[in-house]
Design a protein around this motif. Structure first.
Motif, PDB file in Angstrom:
ATOM      1  N   LYS A 120       0.838  -1.203   0.000  1.00 52.76           N
ATOM      2  CA  LYS A 120       0.000   0.000   0.000  1.00 52.76           C
ATOM      3  C   LYS A 120       0.873   1.254   0.000  1.00 52.76           C
ATOM      4  O   LYS A 120       0.614   2.202  -0.717  1.00 52.76           O
ATOM      5  N   ASP A 121       1.920   1.221   0.819  1.00 49.58           N
ATOM      6  CA  ASP A 121       2.907   2.301   0.848  1.00 49.58           C
ATOM      7  C   ASP A 121       4.129   1.789   1.614  1.00 49.58           C
ATOM      8  O   ASP A 121       4.108   0.698   2.195  1.00 49.58           O
ATOM      9  N   GLY A 122       5.184   2.602   1.606  1.00 51.81           N
ATOM     10  CA  GLY A 122       6.423   2.185   2.246  1.00 51.81           C
ATOM     11  C   GLY A 122       6.299   1.913   3.733  1.00 51.81           C
ATOM     12  O   GLY A 122       6.741   0.850   4.210  1.00 51.81           O
ATOM     13  N   PRO A 123       5.722   2.827   4.509  1.00 51.49           N
ATOM     14  CA  PRO A 123       5.607   2.580   5.948  1.00 51.49           C
ATOM     15  C   PRO A 123       4.828   1.302   6.270  1.00 51.49           C
ATOM     16  O   PRO A 123       5.159   0.589   7.225  1.00 51.49           O
ATOM     17  N   THR A 124       3.817   0.986   5.462  1.00 52.76           N
ATOM     18  CA  THR A 124       3.051  -0.239   5.698  1.00 52.76           C
ATOM     19  C   THR A 124       3.907  -1.466   5.431  1.00 52.76           C
ATOM     20  O   THR A 124       3.885  -2.437   6.196  1.00 52.76           O
ATOM     21  N   GLY A 125       4.669  -1.423   4.334  1.00 51.95           N
ATOM     22  CA  GLY A 125       5.565  -2.546   4.027  1.00 51.95           C
ATOM     23  C   GLY A 125       6.561  -2.792   5.141  1.00 51.95           C
ATOM     24  O   GLY A 125       6.808  -3.937   5.539  1.00 51.95           O
ATOM     25  N   TRP A 126       7.139  -1.707   5.667  1.00 50.32           N
ATOM     26  CA  TRP A 126       8.104  -1.822   6.763  1.00 50.32           C
ATOM     27  C   TRP A 126       7.459  -2.440   7.997  1.00 50.32           C
ATOM     28  O   TRP A 126       8.033  -3.308   8.662  1.00 50.32           O
ATOM     29  N   LYS A 127       6.245  -2.006   8.305  1.00 51.48           N
ATOM     30  CA  LYS A 127       5.541  -2.522   9.474  1.00 51.48           C
ATOM     31  C   LYS A 127       5.268  -4.019   9.335  1.00 51.48           C
ATOM     32  O   LYS A 127       5.475  -4.787  10.281  1.00 51.48           O
ATOM     33  N   VAL A 128       4.843  -4.458   8.155  1.00 50.08           N
ATOM     34  CA  VAL A 128       4.534  -5.873   7.940  1.00 50.08           C
ATOM     35  C   VAL A 128       5.793  -6.729   8.046  1.00 50.08           C
ATOM     36  O   VAL A 128       5.789  -7.807   8.663  1.00 50.08           O
ATOM     37  N   LEU A 129       6.884  -6.246   7.471  1.00 44.90           N
ATOM     38  CA  LEU A 129       8.127  -7.023   7.492  1.00 44.90           C
ATOM     39  C   LEU A 129       8.742  -7.101   8.882  1.00 44.90           C
ATOM     40  O   LEU A 129       9.581  -7.961   9.142  1.00 44.90           O
ATOM     41  N   ASN A 130       8.330  -6.214   9.778  1.00 45.59           N
ATOM     42  CA  ASN A 130       8.822  -6.267  11.156  1.00 45.59           C
ATOM     43  C   ASN A 130       7.795  -6.865  12.108  1.00 45.59           C
ATOM     44  O   ASN A 130       7.911  -6.727  13.321  1.00 45.59           O
ATOM     45  N   GLY A 131       6.808  -7.554  11.545  1.00 44.42           N
ATOM     46  CA  GLY A 131       5.801  -8.245  12.333  1.00 44.42           C
ATOM     47  C   GLY A 131       5.884  -9.746  12.115  1.00 44.42           C
ATOM     48  O   GLY A 131       6.921 -10.272  11.672  1.00 44.42           O
ATOM     49  N   PRO A 132       4.817 -10.474  12.392  1.00 44.90           N
ATOM     50  CA  PRO A 132       4.811 -11.936  12.268  1.00 44.90           C
ATOM     51  C   PRO A 132       5.164 -12.443  10.873  1.00 44.90           C
ATOM     52  O   PRO A 132       5.813 -13.484  10.734  1.00 44.90           O
ATOM     53  N   VAL A 133       4.740 -11.717   9.825  1.00 45.19           N
ATOM     54  CA  VAL A 133       5.054 -12.146   8.462  1.00 45.19           C
ATOM     55  C   VAL A 133       6.569 -12.149   8.252  1.00 45.19           C
ATOM     56  O   VAL A 133       7.145 -13.124   7.745  1.00 45.19           O
ATOM     57  N   GLY A 134       7.216 -11.054   8.627  1.00 35.04           N
ATOM     58  CA  GLY A 134       8.667 -10.968   8.463  1.00 35.04           C
ATOM     59  C   GLY A 134       9.415 -11.985   9.303  1.00 35.04           C
ATOM     60  O   GLY A 134      10.408 -12.574   8.857  1.00 35.04           O
ATOM     61  N   GLU A 135       8.944 -12.225  10.542  1.00 25.72           N
ATOM     62  CA  GLU A 135       9.590 -13.210  11.408  1.00 25.72           C
ATOM     63  C   GLU A 135       9.533 -14.601  10.799  1.00 25.72           C
ATOM     64  O   GLU A 135      10.503 -15.368  10.855  1.00 25.72           O
ATOM     65  N   LYS A 136       8.390 -14.924  10.216  1.00 27.77           N
ATOM     66  CA  LYS A 136       8.235 -16.230   9.567  1.00 27.77           C
ATOM     67  C   LYS A 136       9.202 -16.369   8.385  1.00 27.77           C
ATOM     68  O   LYS A 136       9.828 -17.416   8.198  1.00 27.77           O
ATOM     69  N   MET A 137       9.328 -15.304   7.603  1.00 28.63           N
ATOM     70  CA  MET A 137      10.228 -15.338   6.446  1.00 28.63           C
ATOM     71  C   MET A 137      11.679 -15.496   6.877  1.00 28.63           C
ATOM     72  O   MET A 137      12.422 -16.322   6.327  1.00 28.63           O
ATOM     73  N   MET A 326       0.499 -14.777   1.304  1.00 27.47           N
ATOM     74  CA  MET A 326      -0.078 -13.626   0.613  1.00 27.47           C
ATOM     75  C   MET A 326      -1.299 -13.095   1.367  1.00 27.47           C
ATOM     76  O   MET A 326      -1.492 -11.886   1.494  1.00 27.47           O
ATOM     77  N   GLN A 327      -2.097 -14.000   1.870  1.00 30.51           N
ATOM     78  CA  GLN A 327      -3.293 -13.595   2.623  1.00 30.51           C
ATOM     79  C   GLN A 327      -2.892 -12.873   3.900  1.00 30.51           C
ATOM     80  O   GLN A 327      -3.515 -11.871   4.293  1.00 30.51           O
ATOM     81  N   GLU A 328      -1.828 -13.357   4.557  1.00 29.34           N
ATOM     82  CA  GLU A 328      -1.358 -12.703   5.773  1.00 29.34           C
ATOM     83  C   GLU A 328      -0.886 -11.272   5.472  1.00 29.34           C
ATOM     84  O   GLU A 328      -1.119 -10.356   6.270  1.00 29.34           O
ATOM     85  N   VAL A 329      -0.249 -11.092   4.320  1.00 30.03           N
ATOM     86  CA  VAL A 329       0.205  -9.772   3.925  1.00 30.03           C
ATOM     87  C   VAL A 329      -0.986  -8.849   3.678  1.00 30.03           C
ATOM     88  O   VAL A 329      -1.004  -7.691   4.106  1.00 30.03           O
ATOM     89  N   GLU A 330      -1.968  -9.365   2.966  1.00 33.44           N
ATOM     90  CA  GLU A 330      -3.168  -8.569   2.681  1.00 33.44           C
ATOM     91  C   GLU A 330      -3.899  -8.182   3.975  1.00 33.44           C
ATOM     92  O   GLU A 330      -4.324  -7.038   4.135  1.00 33.44           O
ATOM     93  N   GLU A 331      -4.002  -9.121   4.892  1.00 30.99           N
ATOM     94  CA  GLU A 331      -4.685  -8.842   6.179  1.00 30.99           C
ATOM     95  C   GLU A 331      -3.900  -7.800   6.982  1.00 30.99           C
ATOM     96  O   GLU A 331      -4.492  -6.927   7.617  1.00 30.99           O
ATOM     97  N   ALA A 332      -2.584  -7.919   6.946  1.00 25.29           N
ATOM     98  CA  ALA A 332      -1.743  -7.010   7.734  1.00 25.29           C
ATOM     99  C   ALA A 332      -1.780  -5.583   7.201  1.00 25.29           C
ATOM    100  O   ALA A 332      -1.443  -4.638   7.926  1.00 25.29           O
ATOM    101  N   GLN A 333      -2.179  -5.411   5.950  1.00 23.51           N
ATOM    102  CA  GLN A 333      -2.202  -4.074   5.345  1.00 23.51           C
ATOM    103  C   GLN A 333      -3.569  -3.399   5.452  1.00 23.51           C
ATOM    104  O   GLN A 333      -3.728  -2.262   5.006  1.00 23.51           O
ATOM    105  N   LYS A 334      -4.544  -4.069   6.039  1.00 26.94           N
ATOM    106  CA  LYS A 334      -5.874  -3.486   6.166  1.00 26.94           C
ATOM    107  C   LYS A 334      -5.925  -2.465   7.302  1.00 26.94           C
ATOM    108  O   LYS A 334      -5.175  -2.556   8.264  1.00 26.94           O
TER     109      LYS A 334
END
Length: 334
Positions: A120-137, A326-334
């Motif tokens: 959606k935007d840069g700050p959102t991407g950063w937030k997702v990658l520093n949450g559960p999605v990023g930890e899993k990756m 992908m679904q986790e990413v979409e949910e995290a950006q809502k």
């Protein structure tokens, strides 16, 4: 004679006890001073990437009280990103800071961060990658022989050419565009009708200069750092991929460190990633302005057509990244 043997045995025992004390438990200063780690990356030491790696080294040194130090090898001194990725896996290089798309060569889920127009935007991407999605990756890299330490951000990417002005995807048809050695980037450029040319970063300047390629797709401050504006005079600000970076370490070497040293290394990587994220947005804007002053023509096309052209790429890589992630990413950006 008996007294001499007894004194010799006593001295030997003392030596063995001293050695055991140095090698056991937390690293002692005497032993730990021998530990020097090396980290490599492709950008110069003055860039946000270099500033971030410097912070990583400072943090590790401070938190281990000098027991562990990190020597930095910037500017692709140790090779291109794929080479350094291989070196870290083999253990001939301790650590590296790599584009997420490069890491996807061994762990496909890392293509997620590079999907065109996925964030959606840069700050959102950063937030997702520093949450559960990023930890899993990051955790998924252990199966590949590496410790995923932290994410960083290089930010938005555009296309710099030594050829025509770009206003729509069709303007790229038939052009040879350098991409990183990653199938996602190849498909993205092909979606515009261009010919993708995978090429290591150190070869790009010469490729543009000698016109073996017509353009390069990368982040803007990377173009500036390598002075690509000297050999490419048309810049399309399409922001089609938002590039994350990954700090990685050889897993065996990480596991061989003491818990305190491991904690310091992770803390250093996270601090470095945060600094890189903070500085990259400004660095990209500054780079575009600098290139324009240097005589580069800047075009800012309507992105709707570029977004539509890359939809098949997003659809295809959903099957590779995994619908669940992908679904986790979409949910995290809502």
């Amino acid at each position: 004679m008996r007294m001499t043997k007894w004194l010799g045995a006593l001295a030997l025992t003392a030596t063995m006890l001293s050695g055991a004390a140095l090698s056991g438990g937390a690293l002692s200063t005497a032993h730990a001073q021998e530990i020097k780690l090396r980290i490599g990356h492709v950008q110069s030491i003055t860039t946000p990437t270099g500033q971030a790696s410097t912070l990583l080294g400072t943090t590790v040194k401070d938190q281990t009280k000098g027991a562990v130090t990190v020597d930095i090898f910037p500017g692709a001194q140790l090779g291109g990103e794929l080479e350094m990725l291989s070196q870290v896996r083999l253990g001939s290089l301790d650590m590296a800071m790599l584009g997420s798309g490069i890491v996807a060569a061994i762990e496909p889920s890392f293509s997620l961060t590079e999907l065109p127009y996925i964030w959606k935007d840069g700050p959102t991407g950063w937030k997702v990658l520093n949450g559960p999605v990023g930890e899993k990756m990051l955790a998924s890299l252990e199966a590949k022989g590496m410790k995923g330490l932290a994410f960083g951000i290089w930010g938005d990417r555009g296309i710099l050419l030594n050829g025509p002005k770009i206003e729509k995807p069709e303007d790229l048809k038939g052009l040879k565009i350098r991409v990183i050695e990653n199938p996602l980037y190849v498909r993205t450029v092909r979606a515009y009708g261009a010919n993708a040319v995978p090429m290591a970063w150190p070869e790009v300047y010469t490729g543009l200069q000698q016109k073996t390629i017509d353009g390069v797709e990368t982040n803007y401050h990377g173009m500036d750092d390598s002075k690509l504006y000297e050999v490419g005079k048309e810049l399309a600000v399409v922001n089609h991929i938002y590039t994350a970076t990954v700090y990685v370490m050889n897993l065996k070497k990480f596991n061989a460190m003491t818990p305190d040293a491991q904690k310091a290394i992770v803390a250093g990587a996270k601090a470095a990633g945060a600094l890189l994220n903070q500085k990259s947005a400004d660095a990209n804007a500054d780079a575009i302005a600098k290139m324009e002053k240097s005589g580069v023509h800047i075009s800012r096309p309507d992105l709707a057509a570029f977004r539509a052209a890359t939809k098949p790429v997003r659809d295809y890589f959903t099957t590779i990244v995994g619908p669940e992630l992908m679904q986790e990413v979409e949910e995290a950006q809502k």
